[in-house]
Write an enzyme that holds these catalytic residues in place. Sequence first.
Site, PDB file in Angstrom:
ATOM      1  N   HIS A 158      83.816  46.836  36.680  1.00  0.00           N
ATOM      2  CA  HIS A 158      82.752  47.815  36.972  1.00  0.00           C
ATOM      3  C   HIS A 158      82.459  48.575  35.678  1.00  0.00           C
ATOM      4  CE1 HIS A 158      81.089  51.538  38.749  1.00  0.00           C
ATOM      5  NE2 HIS A 158      80.900  50.865  39.864  1.00  0.00           N
TER       6      HIS A 158
ATOM      7  N   GLN B  80      88.714  49.264  44.643  1.00  0.00           N
ATOM      8  CA  GLN B  80      88.460  48.350  45.771  1.00  0.00           C
ATOM      9  C   GLN B  80      89.746  47.821  46.400  1.00  0.00           C
ATOM     10  OE1 GLN B  80      85.598  48.023  47.087  1.00  0.00           O
ATOM     11  NE2 GLN B  80      84.284  48.820  45.464  1.00  0.00           N
TER      12      GLN B  80
ATOM     13  N   CYS C 229      76.767  47.788  39.384  1.00  0.00           N
ATOM     14  CA  CYS C 229      77.408  48.377  38.192  1.00  0.00           C
ATOM     15  C   CYS C 229      78.300  47.357  37.491  1.00  0.00           C
ATOM     16  CB  CYS C 229      78.206  49.635  38.533  1.00  0.00           C
ATOM     17  SG  CYS C 229      77.184  50.943  39.180  1.00  0.00           S
TER      18      CYS C 229
ATOM     19  N   LYS D 249      85.719  56.040  49.103  1.00  0.00           N
ATOM     20  CA  LYS D 249      85.710  54.641  49.535  1.00  0.00           C
ATOM     21  C   LYS D 249      86.830  54.368  50.531  1.00  0.00           C
ATOM     22  CE  LYS D 249      84.135  52.911  45.034  1.00  0.00           C
ATOM     23  NZ  LYS D 249      82.753  52.474  45.133  1.00  0.00           N
TER      24      LYS D 249
ATOM     25  N   ASP E 285      92.214  49.521  37.846  1.00  0.00           N
ATOM     26  CA  ASP E 285      91.142  50.107  38.642  1.00  0.00           C
ATOM     27  C   ASP E 285      91.368  49.702  40.095  1.00  0.00           C
ATOM     28  OD1 ASP E 285      88.862  50.753  39.981  1.00  0.00           O
ATOM     29  OD2 ASP E 285      87.479  49.793  38.577  1.00  0.00           O
TER      30      ASP E 285
HETATM   31  N1  PMP Z   1      85.591  50.515  40.036  1.00  0.00           N
HETATM   32  C1  PMP Z   1      85.230  49.701  41.020  1.00  0.00           C
HETATM   33  C2  PMP Z   1      85.871  48.340  41.119  1.00  0.00           C
HETATM   34  C3  PMP Z   1      84.266  50.113  41.938  1.00  0.00           C
HETATM   35  O1  PMP Z   1      83.899  49.296  42.917  1.00  0.00           O
HETATM   36  C4  PMP Z   1      83.689  51.394  41.805  1.00  0.00           C
HETATM   37  C5  PMP Z   1      82.614  51.859  42.761  1.00  0.00           C
HETATM   38  N2  PMP Z   1      81.647  50.920  43.066  1.00  0.00           N
HETATM   39  C6  PMP Z   1      84.117  52.199  40.768  1.00  0.00           C
HETATM   40  C7  PMP Z   1      85.078  51.737  39.915  1.00  0.00           C
HETATM   41  C8  PMP Z   1      83.567  53.556  40.558  1.00  0.00           C
HETATM   42  O2  PMP Z   1      83.805  54.357  41.659  1.00  0.00           O
HETATM   43  P1  PMP Z   1      83.161  55.808  41.723  1.00  0.00           P
HETATM   44  O3  PMP Z   1      81.674  55.609  41.676  1.00  0.00           O
HETATM   45  O4  PMP Z   1      83.655  56.357  43.011  1.00  0.00           O
HETATM   46  O5  PMP Z   1      83.667  56.541  40.544  1.00  0.00           O
END
Ligand code: PMP
Length: 417
Positions: A131, A211, A374, A234, A208
């Site tokens: 991401h 997910q 993203c 999430k 990270d």
């Molecule tokens: N890493 C991953 C793998 C994600 O899926 C996301 C959110 N789509 C993020 C980071 C960022 O999360 P946040 O927007 O809550 O900071």
Amino acid sequence: MITSAMGSATDWTEVRDDFPILSSVNARGQRLVYLDSAASSQKPISVIEALDRYYRETNANIHRGVYDLSERATAQYEAARATVADFINAASPREVIFVRNATEAINLVAQSWGRRNIGAGDLIVVTTMDHHSNIVPWQLLAEERGARVAAVRLTPDGQLDLDHYRGLLAEQPKLVAFPHVSNGLGTINPAAEMIRLTHDAGAVVMLDGAQSVPHMPVDVQALDADFLAFSGHKMLGPMGSGALYGKRALLEAMPPALGGGGMIRKVTLEQSTWADVPARFEAGTPAVADAVGLGAAIEYLQAVGMEHIAAHERALTARALEALREVPDLTIYGPADPAVHAGVISFTLGDIHPHDVAAILNEENVAVRAGHHCCQPLMQWLGVPATTRASFYLYNVDEDIDRLLSALHRARAIFAA
Ligand code: PMP
């Protein structure tokens, strides 16, 4: 409402009933099918009530008040920290820092640990499936420090190419950042093995968990993760809640990333000294109610049971992958093997633009996401500008997959016409 660990006979429609928004219907009377939990989850009544109760009964600023309310607010905030620590099996609540989201957690590490430990010519490794929030903070740091960033390549079915990874480790990176589960492909990466390889190479790991933490048991000690970032929103928690886990020795050696109230030991006009961790990294008034709400969310998840949730999502995903393969012209990205494919399914439908697919699904009250998620480097690797993405959580049921399929067939029919 769920109050105790449940057996295998869980009625998942009862779970769904704990989420008020999921009983909403559109103008045609169709119930909402929410398949965008990878972006943000819905919230159960218990979390909504925890927030309401906090503001009705407890609200006050924390740590500095000597009156009952403030002490109660402080106790609830710190209890939520202990709940988070227990959830990921951190050795101590001191290893948990409350932040707004995974993005803030990763930036905190980049700005604090990174500035102290990354120098000119150093290598930072990310992956092609990360991401943006686990790429851009490292690019910003690399630019500032004169370091370089390299990305692990992917295998044709969207897994990390571990041979390429070993090759990059041979170049002795200082830090490796990778997603436990990809939000663009659903790939479950072999985190324990990768962390072991990374440590053997002498590098620090930024995992990270945005997910993974909401969807499967994650044990930071078993994984031996150095840093783990995740977002509360999430995992049934409030928007604006999230956490960074860091090994205590690493955190204690890190300078603050933000300066202000709450993070100091002593301030004079000449210089200041820092509070112990975690307070050192929580400058200013924190989002107390949201942390309390995150604690309530974790209690809900624990009552259902993370193993149980993971098994439910595995079954939904396997069923959905099988059914989607029968839809003509539909291309699914990510691993074919359901054992390494989490409940995130990214696809394209012929040459229909992913946004158009999502718009038609929306007409059927099926909420999915379309775009680059993203993950622009991943989209470039896939050779598509965007995908449509359906993602599952504990409140999804088989009927949701049926609704997704019939809406996709409708999309095909509309575009064939
Ligand atoms: N890493 C991953 C793998 C994600 O899926 C996301 C959110 N789509 C993020 C980071 C960022 O999360 P946040 O927007 O809550 O900071």
